[in-house]
Design a protein around this motif. Structure first.
Motif, PDB file in Angstrom:
ATOM      1  N   HIS A  63       0.733  -1.242   0.039  1.00 44.18           N
ATOM      2  CA  HIS A  63       0.049   0.014  -0.031  1.00 44.18           C
ATOM      3  C   HIS A  63       0.755   1.237  -0.014  1.00 44.18           C
ATOM      4  N   CYS A  64       2.134   1.267   0.512  1.00 44.59           N
ATOM      5  CA  CYS A  64       2.862   2.537   0.829  1.00 44.59           C
ATOM      6  C   CYS A  64       4.092   2.462  -0.032  1.00 44.59           C
ATOM      7  N   ALA A  65       4.851   1.167  -0.548  1.00 42.03           N
ATOM      8  CA  ALA A  65       6.142   1.180  -1.132  1.00 42.03           C
ATOM      9  C   ALA A  65       6.596   2.071  -1.891  1.00 42.03           C
ATOM     10  N   ALA A  66       5.633   2.552  -2.823  1.00 36.73           N
ATOM     11  CA  ALA A  66       5.920   3.752  -3.782  1.00 36.73           C
ATOM     12  C   ALA A  66       5.998   5.052  -3.456  1.00 36.73           C
ATOM     13  N   SER A  67       5.578   5.163  -2.131  1.00 39.75           N
ATOM     14  CA  SER A  67       4.916   6.528  -1.809  1.00 39.75           C
ATOM     15  C   SER A  67       6.224   7.682  -1.587  1.00 39.75           C
ATOM     16  N   ASP A  68       7.324   7.262  -1.061  1.00 40.60           N
ATOM     17  CA  ASP A  68       8.345   8.400  -1.229  1.00 40.60           C
ATOM     18  C   ASP A  68       8.975   8.800  -2.535  1.00 40.60           C
ATOM     19  N   VAL A  69       9.054   7.527  -3.258  1.00 41.84           N
ATOM     20  CA  VAL A  69       9.370   7.790  -4.572  1.00 41.84           C
ATOM     21  C   VAL A  69       8.546   8.684  -5.375  1.00 41.84           C
ATOM     22  N   LEU A  70       7.299   8.597  -5.112  1.00 44.23           N
ATOM     23  CA  LEU A  70       6.337   9.660  -5.820  1.00 44.23           C
ATOM     24  C   LEU A  70       6.430  10.868  -5.099  1.00 44.23           C
ATOM     25  N   ARG A  71       6.854  10.839  -3.779  1.00 41.12           N
ATOM     26  CA  ARG A  71       6.925  12.238  -2.905  1.00 41.12           C
ATOM     27  C   ARG A  71       7.976  13.084  -3.588  1.00 41.12           C
ATOM     28  N   GLN A  72       9.114  12.460  -3.943  1.00 41.38           N
ATOM     29  CA  GLN A  72      10.197  13.061  -4.320  1.00 41.38           C
ATOM     30  C   GLN A  72      10.112  13.594  -5.922  1.00 41.38           C
ATOM     31  N   GLN A  73       9.515  12.499  -6.575  1.00 41.54           N
ATOM     32  CA  GLN A  73       9.392  12.995  -7.994  1.00 41.54           C
ATOM     33  C   GLN A  73       8.114  13.920  -8.275  1.00 41.54           C
ATOM     34  N   LEU A  74       7.076  13.986  -7.618  1.00 38.50           N
ATOM     35  CA  LEU A  74       6.156  15.072  -7.624  1.00 38.50           C
ATOM     36  C   LEU A  74       6.433  16.153  -6.669  1.00 38.50           C
ATOM     37  N   LYS A  75       7.164  15.868  -5.835  1.00 37.67           N
ATOM     38  CA  LYS A  75       7.218  16.892  -4.668  1.00 37.67           C
ATOM     39  C   LYS A  75       5.953  17.460  -4.098  1.00 37.67           C
ATOM     40  N   VAL A  76       5.404  16.512  -3.530  1.00 38.17           N
ATOM     41  CA  VAL A  76       4.165  16.446  -2.796  1.00 38.17           C
ATOM     42  C   VAL A  76       4.137  15.709  -1.306  1.00 38.17           C
ATOM     43  N   PRO A  77       3.338  16.159  -0.534  1.00 33.41           N
ATOM     44  CA  PRO A  77       3.183  15.744   0.680  1.00 33.41           C
ATOM     45  C   PRO A  77       2.589  14.256   0.766  1.00 33.41           C
ATOM     46  N   ILE A  78       2.939  13.383   1.737  1.00 34.31           N
ATOM     47  CA  ILE A  78       2.433  12.392   2.286  1.00 34.31           C
ATOM     48  C   ILE A  78       1.471  12.402   3.379  1.00 34.31           C
ATOM     49  N   GLU A  79       0.198  12.372   3.411  1.00 33.93           N
ATOM     50  CA  GLU A  79      -0.757  12.327   4.740  1.00 33.93           C
ATOM     51  C   GLU A  79      -1.173  10.821   4.951  1.00 33.93           C
ATOM     52  N   GLY A  80      -0.982  10.634   6.292  1.00 36.22           N
ATOM     53  CA  GLY A  80      -1.490   9.418   6.772  1.00 36.22           C
ATOM     54  C   GLY A  80      -0.540   8.125   6.686  1.00 36.22           C
ATOM     55  N   PRO A  81      -0.565   7.154   7.489  1.00 33.28           N
ATOM     56  CA  PRO A  81      -1.657   6.830   8.085  1.00 33.28           C
ATOM     57  C   PRO A  81      -1.721   7.343   9.619  1.00 33.28           C
ATOM     58  N   GLN A  82      -2.362   6.692  10.655  1.00 34.33           N
ATOM     59  CA  GLN A  82      -2.128   7.177  11.959  1.00 34.33           C
ATOM     60  C   GLN A  82      -0.753   6.835  12.289  1.00 34.33           C
TER      61      GLN A  82
END
Length: 216
Positions: A63-82
């Motif tokens: 569910h989250c393994a590509a999150s940081d790659v996309l965050r850096q590539q798109l320069k957007v924040p990650i929100e969640g989980p708790q």
């Protein structure tokens, strides 16, 4: 105006990554990008959307393994989980290696979410529900206007999430489903982390784990 949703199955686990586009602004969020970055970005392009954030239901790799790659590539924040899922995300490299999953670095979301929070996608607002059990920090997103929820691995058509992982809890999971989700309304359609969509009403009737008849 409403929200437009595209579901992109990603990774060998066929996890339902969702792209939510606010139709009035063209802004979008990516929910649970577990992998297959190019496939996700192609779906974003086909929607003609501008990604403004990444939303995570929980910290499992699919569910989250590509999150940081996309965050850096798109320069957007990650929100969640708790924040109780921090230990899952911190151990991503180990979990990926043990499972034969593509490597992913550990990361820290830009915003941890709590029960009762809201997140926005363009001009659209999603309510946040903390639903532990599958993982301790699992959250669910609800777009009340369209009666549509993203439930991750809390609930599936005919099943519920596994609770045999570290800090899983079957009683907490059932309590979250029956106490927090079902009261939102039978008419709510939910997009699970895997498999087909369903409604809370259908699961209240026929889901062998959480149906009303089991708890009546």
């Amino acid at each position: 105006m409403s929200i437009k949703v595209t579901i992109v199955p990603v990774t060998a686990y066929q996890q339902n990554c969702s792209i939510l586009k606010c139709e009035s602004t063209g802004k979008a969020a990516i929910v649970d990008p577990g992998g297959d970055v190019e496939r996700i970005l192609a779906a974003v392009a086909s929607l003609d959307a501008t990604v403004e954030k990444i939303l995570l239901t929980h910290g499992h790799m699919d569910h989250c393994a590509a999150s940081d790659v996309l965050r850096q590539q798109l320069k957007v924040p990650i929100e969640g989980p708790q924040k109780e899922d921090d230990f899952w995300i911190a151990k991503l490299p180990e979990w990926c290696q043990m499972s034969g999953f593509p490597h992913a670095d550990a990361f820290v979301p830009d915003r941890w979410l709590e029960d009762g929070d809201t997140v926005t996608v363009g001009e659209q607002t999603l309510q946040v529900f903390h639903c532990p059990g599958h993982t301790p920090g699992h959250v669910v997103f609800l777009h009340n206007g369209q009666r549509l929820a993203w439930v991750g691995d809390v609930l599936f058509q005919g099943s519920i999430g596994r609770t045999d992982f570290p800090r899983g809890n079957h009683e907490e999971l059932v309590s979250a489903i029956r106490g927090k989700l079902f009261p939102l309304g039978d008419d709510i359609t939910f997009i699970p982390g895997h498999g087909p969509t369903s409604t809370f009403g259908q699961e209240r009737q026929s889901n062998p784990f959480v149906a009303d008849s089991r708890y009546g």
